[in-house]
Design an enzyme around this catalytic site. Structure first.
Site, mmCIF file in Angstrom:
data_model
loop_
_atom_site.group_PDB
_atom_site.id
_atom_site.type_symbol
_atom_site.label_atom_id
_atom_site.label_comp_id
_atom_site.label_asym_id
_atom_site.label_seq_id
_atom_site.Cartn_x
_atom_site.Cartn_y
_atom_site.Cartn_z
ATOM 1 N N LYS B 81 -34.782 -51.387 -14.518
ATOM 2 C CA LYS B 81 -35.952 -51.082 -15.347
ATOM 3 C C LYS B 81 -35.559 -51.190 -16.818
ATOM 4 C CE LYS B 81 -39.552 -47.507 -15.886
ATOM 5 N NZ LYS B 81 -39.997 -46.153 -15.463
ATOM 6 N N SER B 156 -44.826 -45.740 -14.024
ATOM 7 C CA SER B 156 -44.422 -46.763 -14.965
ATOM 8 C C SER B 156 -43.396 -47.756 -14.415
ATOM 9 C CB SER B 156 -43.838 -46.096 -16.209
ATOM 10 O OG SER B 156 -42.621 -45.441 -15.887
ATOM 11 N N SER B 180 -43.149 -41.711 -11.855
ATOM 12 C CA SER B 180 -43.011 -43.133 -12.203
ATOM 13 C C SER B 180 -42.172 -43.961 -11.240
ATOM 14 C CB SER B 180 -42.423 -43.264 -13.611
ATOM 15 O OG SER B 180 -43.449 -43.103 -14.568
#
Lengths: 490, 485
Positions: B81, B156, B180
């Site tokens: 990420k 996210s 997330s």
């Protein structure tokens, strides 16, 4: 500047920011120190790069605890950090880590000595209470050049101890005395170096005035970022006069933050209360509250040196030193310890040792080009004690001692060796001296002086001493000569 | 064979790499080829440094050949990420603010992955600064749900979940502040675990809300998720809130049939879609059929979780994001003037609307005169929620709920209503507020759209969560699924 008129009283509180003497920064492993190229002492944590986290430097915490123990403060079992949020380019994270609610040091007091009526007379002693002291991080330095702004983060993250006093100070002289005492305590305990020319000690100065006898405090102003003791003194004097002038003219004092221009010797308004920052403090979520174990406190307590004024009292009361010498010696822990090492080698005459250390030794160290630090002193404490001992035993005269001292300072040799090499050893052989004296007295050329002496002219005896010293090449012990001469002349 | 490599689990890839069936280079080349054809459709990655990936793969192959393989992850790609620092790679958080930034250092988890021989494979798309539940807040590109490209993948960590579901990478790192990792895992039909707060070092994770953030593993199966978790967890002196694992391996452990499962009262009520409720109820019935004791538990303060979270998280974020000012790195405005004017302009230009909204909210709740009414009260509510969860978890081993109330929505559908979007996290937020481990495991579908269930356990009960997930996964066909693209 004059002091406040006598019907006004000034009330002063100080916030002293001290850079702690640590190897690494307070929340990063980057080292710090003076005189590096800009942005040489940075790392991802110091620069606040995304993803970096603060890690508390135990050494900084221990220095803060040590300070607390030096001033007899309470060391709470738990301290914690908060974020103080404000935007300014010298602040890499745009928040400063500080301790708002749980400081590392609570309470304590600092003994101060006010100036005496003369240099040789000790002034009054008082205590100034410490409210608390907390650990925080220093910020970088911003400078404006060529239409742009430059920022150096070498100073960012340097550990700062903010020491906050109670409003206990009542004059510029007291503020000055407090700072001198504080600096001595911090440096003697190894907590900080307090080199003001390097910005290692900065002061915020809160000043208010009130009518003498009034119990309520007046409205105060805070003058920020004073970087010398003289700036603090001047700020107090000017701010006191300004506030008294305003109040006597029927105006009121605005609670404001001020700056001080040392070159112009003038204060100015930085911002008033309406412009005060909202720092949005909250507990820092990256640093868990820190426990300070009682074992750590006990270990650090052993590092607390003898208090400056306790030492001074001991020198005067137990060692019989004159105040002047004692006050010089105790100001510098290394010097005091040097002195004590010398006394240990010759305990019979501390004042004689103190006199040589506080006068001759200090003078010659600082007069050298470049000045010699005590740590590189060419004379060892025991050697100096040896010199005092030779003088005390009458082996050399006080006058000769000066000559020997100079020689010791330049060569580092022992006093006895120099005395022997130079043939300075006083003649204290009573039999030999008596023989010489009898020969001199028998010389007809001195008969007149002898007659005058016997007739009651005390001074006439000195005319006999010259030829005696000459016959002994100056090595005769003057005291012994005097004693023998008087006996022989009856 | 090479064209099917993307379908294999990480565990299977590890076994075949070890047996010499193919090299890490061949595996990475296959994934790069797949990336070329599919990433534009899915938008999972924002950056892939192919030369760097292949160099890592070659180094891994050399190690393996020399008998110096570093374990089960040797040669296996892990997507990262874009809020987790990898030296020499972009670290943008999908924000214009950090678009120019290349990280000069490795995060702790990047070091751990390198030490395990894994290949750090590209930068995964996300909501800007991890603020969002749909990856629509990425400043660079939208990500799409591989099961229905008109829909969001969640967020996210939407890029991480979408990459797994699309077979672009076998393992991925996400970060989880309020859900997330778990919410996009649920929407994309993959497994995502948020560890106990403090299990994995946050050093190198760009902070959103420091007291809630945790890095966690995402994979297409519970087994793979455990494999990655075990590699990541270790104590780290650079994060004072990290204590690391207690010593035991973080693998599925214990007999999941003996677990006591608590179902919070009323959780399947209002707001939960019928298909979601049905799939989660079926999961509860499955555990009961396996011998697990199922009981109802009370969590009276559960309704406080979302408002508490949006006070605590935004307060911390408003401070954490203060450092992005254009002075030292990142976006700097062309607007000249005083330093403070430059900083203001840089922030105004660099941050997207959702980030600005949260900074403003966080600034407000910390302001003098409001902090007591908002921030301080939120801290009290948080303590209460944590106490209730710990109390509940003293009577049961895990709490079971849906991960998200509804399946993935259409791109743009909730963009105008942030409050609706915030409710996506109603089941996941309490685990962050209480610092507890939680996992999302696929358990069914609503039409084409995956549905997951959510387990929360006591601190450091990751092994139990993994064992429970594994029991379910072994009995059902949801693991290892990839979207037909």
């Amino acid at each position: 500047m004059s002091q406040a008129p006598s019907d006004w009283e000034v009330v002063i509180g100080l916030e002293v920011h001290v850079q702690l003497r640590t190897r690494a920064k307070v929340f990063a492993s980057s080292p710090w120190g003076f005189g590096k190229e800009p942005n040489e002492q940075v790392d991802p944590v110091v620069l606040g790069l995304p993803g970096t986290l603060p890690v508390v430097n135990r050494e900084a915490v221990e220095k803060a605890v040590l300070f607390g123990l030096v001033v007899g403060a309470e060391i709470p079992e738990r301290c914690a950090w908060d974020r103080k949020n404000y935007f300014y380019p010298d602040n890499p994270k745009n928040y400063q880590l500080t301790q708002k609610d749980f400081p590392v040091v609570v309470g304590g007091r600092v003994e101060i000595e006010l100036p005496g009526p003369s240099r040789n007379v000790m002034g009054e002693h008082r205590f100034v209470r410490i409210h608390h002291a907390h650990l925080e991080e220093d910020v970088g330095k911003l400078s404006h050049a060529g239409g742009g702004s430059l920022v150096d983060y070498n100073r960012a993250g340097v550990p700062l101890l903010e020491i906050v006093t109670e409003p206990d100070l009542r004059s510029a002289a007291e503020a000055e005395a407090f700072l001198r005492s504080l600096v001595a305590m911090l440096t003697q305990a190894g907590v900080a170096d307090c080199d003001m020319e390097k910005g290692q000690l900065r002061c915020d100065c809160n000043v208010s005035v009130r009518r003498r006898g009034d119990a309520r405090l007046g409205t105060r102003t805070e003058t920020k970022n004073l970087n010398s003791i003289s700036s603090v003194r001047d700020t107090v004097l000017h701010e006191t006069a300004r506030q008294v002038r305003e109040l006597e003219a029927g105006r009121s004092i605005t609670q404001e933050t001020r700056g001080w221009n040392a070159e112009l010797a003038r204060g100015y308004v930085l911002r008033d209360k309406e412009d005060a920052h909202d720092y949005r403090y909250f507990p820092d979520p990256d640093i868990p509250a820190l426990r300070i174990s009682r074992e750590t406190v006990a270990r650090l307590a052993k590092q607390v040196p003898e208090n400056l004024y306790d030492r001074q009292r001991r020198y005067v009361e137990k060692l019989g030193l004159p105040y002047t010498a004692a006050s010089v010696l105790v100001n510098d822990r290394a010097l005091a310890e040097w002195f004590e090492a010398a006394v240990a080698a010759h305990p019979a005459n501390p004042s004689g040792v103190a006199n040589l250390v506080a006068n001759d030794l200090l003078r010659d160290l600082s007069a050298a080009v470049p000045p010699i630090p005590l740590s590189a002193c060419p004379i060892r404490p025991a050697s100096l004690a040896g010199l005092v001992k030779l003088t005390d035993e009458g082996v050399i005269s006080k006058q000769q001692a000066k000559e020997v001292f100079a020689e010791m300072f330049s060569t580092g040799n022992e006093a006895a060796a120099i005395v022997d090499a130079k043939g300075l050893r006083q003649n204290s052989d009573t039999g030999e001296l008596e023989k010489i004296i009898r020969e001199v007295v028998a010389d007809p050329s001195v008969a007149k002086s002898i007659a005058e002496y016997r007739a009651g002219n005390e001074k006439a005896i000195n005319a006999l001493k010259g030829p005696i010293m000459k016959r002994t090449q100056g090595k005769a012990n003057p005291g012994l000569v005097d004693q023998l001469l008087r006996r022989i002349l009856g | 064979m090479a064209d099917a490599l993307h379908e294999l689990s990480a565990a299977e890839l590890g076994r075949r790499l070890a047996s010499g069936a193919f090299t890490s280079r061949a595996l990475c080349e296959a994934l790069i080829a797949r990336h070329r054809t599919l990433n534009d459709k899915v938008g999972a990655f924002t950056h892939l440094d192919q030369a760097d990936v292949l160099a890592q793969a070659d180094a891994s192959d050399v190690r393996r050949k020399a008998g110096q393989g570093r374990g089960p992850l040797e040669g296996i790609p892990v997507g990262i990420k874009d809020n987790i620092a990898v030296k020499g790679q972009p670290l943008t958080c999908s924000s214009k603010m950090l678009a120019p930034l290349v990280s000069p250092y490795d995060s702790h988890v990047a070091e751990r992955l390198r030490a395990a021989g894994a290949i750090l494979f590209g930068r995964l798309n996300m909501d800007e600064f991890a603020m969002g539940s749909s990856t629509e807040n990425s400043a660079f590109r939208k990500a799409f749900n591989p099961w229905d490209l008109e829909r969001i993948p969640g967020g996210s960590s939407g890029g991480s979940a979408a990459a797994l579901a699309a077979g672009l990478v076998p393992l991925a790192l996400g970060s989880d502040t309020g859900g997330s990792i778990r919410q996009p895992a649920s929407h994309c039909g993959v497994v995502g675990l948020k560890p106990t707060y403090g299990l994995i070092s946050r050093f190198g994770l760009v902070a959103f809300a420091s007291s809630l953030d945790q890095i966690g593993p995402m994979a297409r199966s519970v087994e793979d998720c455990a494999l990655l978790l075990d590699a990541l967890a270790s104590a780290d002196a650079r994060d004072m809130t990290c204590f690391g694992p207690s010593g035991r391996a973080l693998t599925p452990a214990g007999d999941a049939r003996k677990l006591r499962i608590g179902v919070p009262k009323g959780f399947l009520g209002k707001g939960v879609a019928t298909e979601v409720a049905a799939a989660v109820n079926a999961a509860v019935e499955f555990y009961r059929s396996q011998g697990c004791a199922v009981s109802e538990v009370e969590l009276p303060s559960a309704d406080l979780a979302v408002p508490t979270y949006y006070v605590v998280a935004t307060a911390e974020a408003s401070s954490n994001l203060g450092r992005y000012d254009g002075v030292r790195y990142g976006h700097r405005s062309a607007v000249s003037g005083t330093p403070v004017e430059m900083m203001t302009a840089s922030r105004s230009e660099g941050f997207g609307p959702e980030v600005k909204r949260r900074i403003l909210l966080g600034t407000f709740v910390l302001s003098a005169g409001y902090a007591d009414a908002y921030y301080v009260r939120a801290l009290r509510a948080r303590a209460k929620i944590r106490a209730e969860y710990l109390a509940a978890l003293s009577g049961v081993d895990v709490l079971l709920t849906p991960t998200v109330p509804t399946p993935a929505f259409k791109v743009g559908e909730k963009a105008a209503d942030p409050l609706q979007l915030y409710l996506e996290d109603v089941f996941t937020i309490p685990a962050n507020l209480a610092g507890l481990p939680a996992i999302s495991v696929p358990c069914g579908a609503s039409g084409r759209l995956p549905v997951g269930f959510h387990l929360v356990g006591a601190p450091l009960s990751e092994s139990k969560l993994l064992a429970a997930g594994r029991l379910f996964e072994d009995a059902h066909g949801y693991a290892h699924q990839q979207a037909p693209l």
